[in-house]
Design an enzyme around this catalytic site. Structure first.
Site, PDB file in Angstrom:
ATOM      1  N   LYS A 194       0.745  -1.333  -0.072  1.00 26.59           N
ATOM      2  CA  LYS A 194       0.011   0.096   0.024  1.00 26.59           C
ATOM      3  C   LYS A 194       0.851   1.202  -0.123  1.00 26.59           C
ATOM      4  O   LYS A 194       0.426   2.417  -0.468  1.00 26.59           O
ATOM      5  CB  LYS A 194      -0.985  -0.194   1.204  1.00 26.59           C
ATOM      6  CG  LYS A 194      -1.749  -1.165   1.335  1.00 26.59           C
ATOM      7  CD  LYS A 194      -2.561  -1.585   0.093  1.00 26.59           C
ATOM      8  CE  LYS A 194      -3.590  -2.811   0.320  1.00 26.59           C
ATOM      9  NZ  LYS A 194      -4.025  -3.165  -1.404  1.00 26.59           N
ATOM     10  N   GLU A 243      -1.801   8.202   7.434  1.00 24.20           N
ATOM     11  CA  GLU A 243      -2.737   9.072   6.391  1.00 24.20           C
ATOM     12  C   GLU A 243      -3.762  10.024   7.577  1.00 24.20           C
ATOM     13  O   GLU A 243      -3.852   9.700   8.708  1.00 24.20           O
ATOM     14  CB  GLU A 243      -3.897   8.374   5.724  1.00 24.20           C
ATOM     15  CG  GLU A 243      -3.213   7.326   4.645  1.00 24.20           C
ATOM     16  CD  GLU A 243      -4.393   6.509   3.963  1.00 24.20           C
ATOM     17  OE1 GLU A 243      -4.063   5.948   2.905  1.00 24.20           O
ATOM     18  OE2 GLU A 243      -5.540   6.411   4.616  1.00 24.20           O
ATOM     19  N   HIS A 272     -15.450  -2.974   8.893  1.00 25.18           N
ATOM     20  CA  HIS A 272     -14.916  -3.013   7.808  1.00 25.18           C
ATOM     21  C   HIS A 272     -15.073  -4.130   6.824  1.00 25.18           C
ATOM     22  O   HIS A 272     -14.370  -4.688   5.773  1.00 25.18           O
ATOM     23  CB  HIS A 272     -13.170  -3.298   8.029  1.00 25.18           C
ATOM     24  CG  HIS A 272     -12.678  -1.974   8.770  1.00 25.18           C
ATOM     25  ND1 HIS A 272     -12.951  -0.668   8.307  1.00 25.18           N
ATOM     26  CD2 HIS A 272     -12.281  -1.887  10.061  1.00 25.18           C
ATOM     27  CE1 HIS A 272     -12.500   0.163   9.157  1.00 25.18           C
ATOM     28  NE2 HIS A 272     -12.136  -0.330  10.035  1.00 25.18           N
ATOM     29  N   ARG A 311      -8.024  -7.838  -8.183  1.00 24.16           N
ATOM     30  CA  ARG A 311      -8.853  -9.208  -8.294  1.00 24.16           C
ATOM     31  C   ARG A 311     -10.437  -8.675  -8.734  1.00 24.16           C
ATOM     32  O   ARG A 311     -10.623  -7.493  -8.729  1.00 24.16           O
ATOM     33  CB  ARG A 311      -8.926 -10.192  -7.169  1.00 24.16           C
ATOM     34  CG  ARG A 311      -9.452  -9.116  -5.979  1.00 24.16           C
ATOM     35  CD  ARG A 311      -9.600  -9.656  -4.892  1.00 24.16           C
ATOM     36  NE  ARG A 311      -9.682  -8.996  -3.726  1.00 24.16           N
ATOM     37  CZ  ARG A 311     -10.640  -8.108  -3.361  1.00 24.16           C
ATOM     38  NH1 ARG A 311     -11.793  -8.215  -4.075  1.00 24.16           N
ATOM     39  NH2 ARG A 311     -10.568  -7.372  -2.262  1.00 24.16           N
TER      40      ARG A 311
HETATM   41  C1  MV4 Z   1     -10.162   5.602   5.699  1.00 21.34           C
HETATM   42  C2  MV4 Z   1     -11.112   6.254   6.204  1.00 21.34           C
HETATM   43  C3  MV4 Z   1     -11.104   7.550   6.530  1.00 21.34           C
HETATM   44  N1  MV4 Z   1      -9.663   8.305   6.367  1.00 21.34           N
HETATM   45  N2  MV4 Z   1      -8.588   6.216   5.729  1.00 21.34           N
HETATM   46  C4  MV4 Z   1      -9.908   1.614   4.810  1.00 21.34           C
HETATM   47  C5  MV4 Z   1     -10.157  -0.006   4.755  1.00 21.34           C
HETATM   48  C6  MV4 Z   1     -11.802   0.289   4.547  1.00 21.34           C
HETATM   49  N3  MV4 Z   1     -12.581  -0.813   4.742  1.00 21.34           N
HETATM   50  C7  MV4 Z   1     -11.990   1.313   5.503  1.00 21.34           C
HETATM   51  N4  MV4 Z   1     -11.244   2.383   5.249  1.00 21.34           N
HETATM   52  C8  MV4 Z   1     -11.119   3.582   5.496  1.00 21.34           C
HETATM   53  N5  MV4 Z   1      -9.940   4.306   5.603  1.00 21.34           N
HETATM   54  C9  MV4 Z   1      -8.921   7.475   5.918  1.00 21.34           C
HETATM   55  N6  MV4 Z   1      -7.358   8.074   5.829  1.00 21.34           N
HETATM   56  C10 MV4 Z   1     -12.419   5.578   6.344  1.00 21.34           C
HETATM   57  C11 MV4 Z   1     -12.333   4.238   5.739  1.00 21.34           C
HETATM   58  C12 MV4 Z   1     -13.780   3.568   5.995  1.00 21.34           C
HETATM   59  C13 MV4 Z   1     -14.214   3.126   7.067  1.00 21.34           C
HETATM   60  C14 MV4 Z   1     -13.467   3.382   8.367  1.00 21.34           C
HETATM   61  C15 MV4 Z   1     -14.267   3.197   9.564  1.00 21.34           C
HETATM   62  C16 MV4 Z   1     -15.434   2.707   9.408  1.00 21.34           C
HETATM   63  C17 MV4 Z   1     -16.186   2.171   8.330  1.00 21.34           C
HETATM   64  C18 MV4 Z   1     -15.566   2.776   6.938  1.00 21.34           C
HETATM   65  C19 MV4 Z   1     -15.950   2.401   5.820  1.00 21.34           C
HETATM   66  C20 MV4 Z   1     -15.444   2.557   4.810  1.00 21.34           C
HETATM   67  C21 MV4 Z   1     -14.433   3.322   4.603  1.00 21.34           C
END
Ligand code: MV4
Length: 508
Positions: A119, A203, A238, A295
């Protein structure tokens, strides 16, 4: 000159193995299945032309066992291997092993897979390609002083993420500097345990973004197309739960911008086969590259429903060496599609996995309804693998029609013998924020948070529905009561009385 496949090994199980076998058969290609002891009777075996045992159910000894799968591929004399998603689908060593043996790996090159699986390196590559990335480091974090300096510059909250990971594993949100050292250590430990690599990066944490992903396909002649976006913000821990296309959050102008950038990114890395660029879109509609999946995706059916493109068959044709048979301008989004992931989990018991045997079920049908699943009577849902049973997808001429259709099919769908998250989906599709398409990544946490005082109505509905079914089962309460009160068929069985105990203790 395209190399026509006669026989392809499907290195996967469950619903996606069936999906790939069906695509192969429509292309008049023989399908070879593999199966672990836990999947001995599973339906992907009976659909395949040949099937080979992998033995031990544990994934590391079966579906992740590269030597075993390669040995079967040689014995079965296949031309190619389709990895599906999960398992070995983003394992560059496996892709390389296939190429070494003269087998075609149906996916990108091992080199591109490795690049985008790192990443930190993928972020650096995107920056060089002029793709906006989430503000943060394009280098690994090597020390606490370095982390502090970067975090001060970004401004809290920040998020620590695993470089070898994705999908949120090892992710730690840090709101203030005093939490940084512990969060770095925890993220590193989790990354090491999950991916064998403790490297982390930082980040800026975006509050309540949307998770928007763009489906990409590239052929071996250098042509790259997109199949528009999918909204994937409804996630629980997630894990994506409901996805839709088009996104109710972005307008045509923003859609055009994000898709253009995704094409630019795919061309920069000379991407081939199917892949997905994930973006975060903030409240000001700024979008940022998050990560790339090299994928096919679980949620590919909703893209197929709105574009009319069979992504799996296209993957196979691209791997044979055929050019993509249409122009970008021929691809249009028509209507609206929504997918609900059906998991063998108990929403009234903290979504714990619910393995067991399918005793009976009623499949929803009707116009524009698609169920990709491996369900069959007597089917054993094993504990060894991801509890996804299938994906219930609907298409509508508008989002409103799609939502109404989804609500109807969720009521029709009945699975008995195990617990599923159907009861959860039935609640979600009635929620105002969902029906209006006004939600972001905090939707599930906000709507289903553990009750501190009065529990949320959706939670109450789920528990009451479960209690009613238990009452019906235990006291043979009148059918009229169950139907009148909960407009559900007597077939429904969800939850159990002890869920009420959980609920009363505020455990959810
Ligand atoms: C983030 C984010 C906010 N800021 N990164 C990365 C993996 C994915 N499943 C969730 N991800 C996120 N990365 C930054 N810099 C918000 C998410 C995010 C998320 C985070 C917490 C709870 C639910 C989420 C759903 C989609 C994305």
């Amino acid at each position: 000159m395209p190399k026509l496949f006669k026989k392809v090994l499907v290195a996967n199980r469950g619903e996606i193995a069936i999906r790939i076998i069906r695509a192969l058969h429509e292309l008049e290609i023989e399908a070879v299945a593999v199966y672990s002891d836990a999947d001995r009777g599973s339906s992907h075996i009976s659909l395949a032309d040949e099937a080979y045992p992998l033995g031990d159910p544990v994934a590391s000894e079966s579906y992740l066992n590269i030597p075993k799968i390669i040995e079967i591929a040689k014995r079965a004399r296949v031309d190619a291997i389709h990895p599906g998603y999960g398992f070995l689908s983003e394992n560059d060593e496996f892709a390389f092993a296939c190429e070494e043996l003269g087998l075609t790996f149906i996916g990108p090159s091992p080199e591109v897979m490795r690049l985008m699986g790192d990443k930190v390196a993928s972020r650096e590559t995107m920056v060089k390609a002029g793709v906006p990335v989430v503000p943060g480091t394009t280098e690994a974090i090597r020390s606490l002083p370095q982390a502090k300096k970067i975090s001060q510059k970004l401004g809290y909250p920040i998020v620590v993420k695993a470089s070898a990971g994705g999908g949120g594993k090892g992710m730690r949100v840090v709101s203030q500097e005093k939490e940084l050292e512990k969060s770095l250590a925890a993220a590193g430990r989790e990354a090491k345990a999950a991916f064998g690599d403790e490297t982390v990066y930082i980040e800026k944490y975006l509050e309540g973004p949307h998770h928007i992903e763009i489906q990409i396909l590239g052929d071996t002649q250098g042509k790259v197309i997109h199949l528009f976006e999918r909204e994937c913000s409804i996630q629980r821990r997630h894990q994506k739960v409901i996805e839709e296309s088009p996104s109710p959050y972005i307008d045509d102008k923003l859609r055009g911008k994000i898709c253009k950038v995704a094409l630019q990114a795919a061309k920069a890395i000379k991407y081939t086969n199917a892949g997905t660029f994930e973006f975060l879109v903030d409240k000001k509609k700024n979008f940022y590259f998050l990560e790339m999946n090299t994928r096919m995706q679980v949620e590919h059916p909703i893209t197929e429903m709105v574009t009319g493109v069979d992504i799996v068959k296209l993957q196979i044709k691209i791997a044979e060496g055929y050019p993509i048979p249409f122009k970008q301008k021929e691809i249009v989004q028509k209507g609206h599609a929504i997918e609900c992931r059906i998991y063998a989990e108990d929403p009234l018991n903290n979504f714990l996995p619910s393995p067991g045997k399918i005793l009976s079920y009623r499949i929803p049908q009707g116009p524009f309804v698609r169920l990709d699943s491996y369900l069959y009577l007597g089917c054993e849902i094993p504990i060894y693998y991801d509890p996804l049973i299938g994906k219930l997808c609907v298409w509508g001429a508008s989002r409103k029609e799609a939502v109404h259709r989804l609500s109807r099919v969720l009521k029709e769908f009945v699975i008995q013998g195990i617990r599923t998250n159907l009861i959860f989906h039935r609640q979600v599709v009635q929620m105002k924020h969902f029906t209006q398409g006004k939600y972001d990544t905090h939707f599930i946490d906000e709507e289903f948070k553990t009750p501190k005082t009065k529990p949320s109505q959706p939670l109450r509905n789920m528990v009451l529905a479960a209690a009613a079914v238990d009452a019906y089962k235990k006291t043979k309460a009148s059918l009229a009561f169950v139907q009148e009160e909960f407009h559900m068929s007597p077939w429904l069985r969800e939850g159990r009385v002890e869920s009420l105990r959980h609920f009363n203790r505020g455990v959810f």
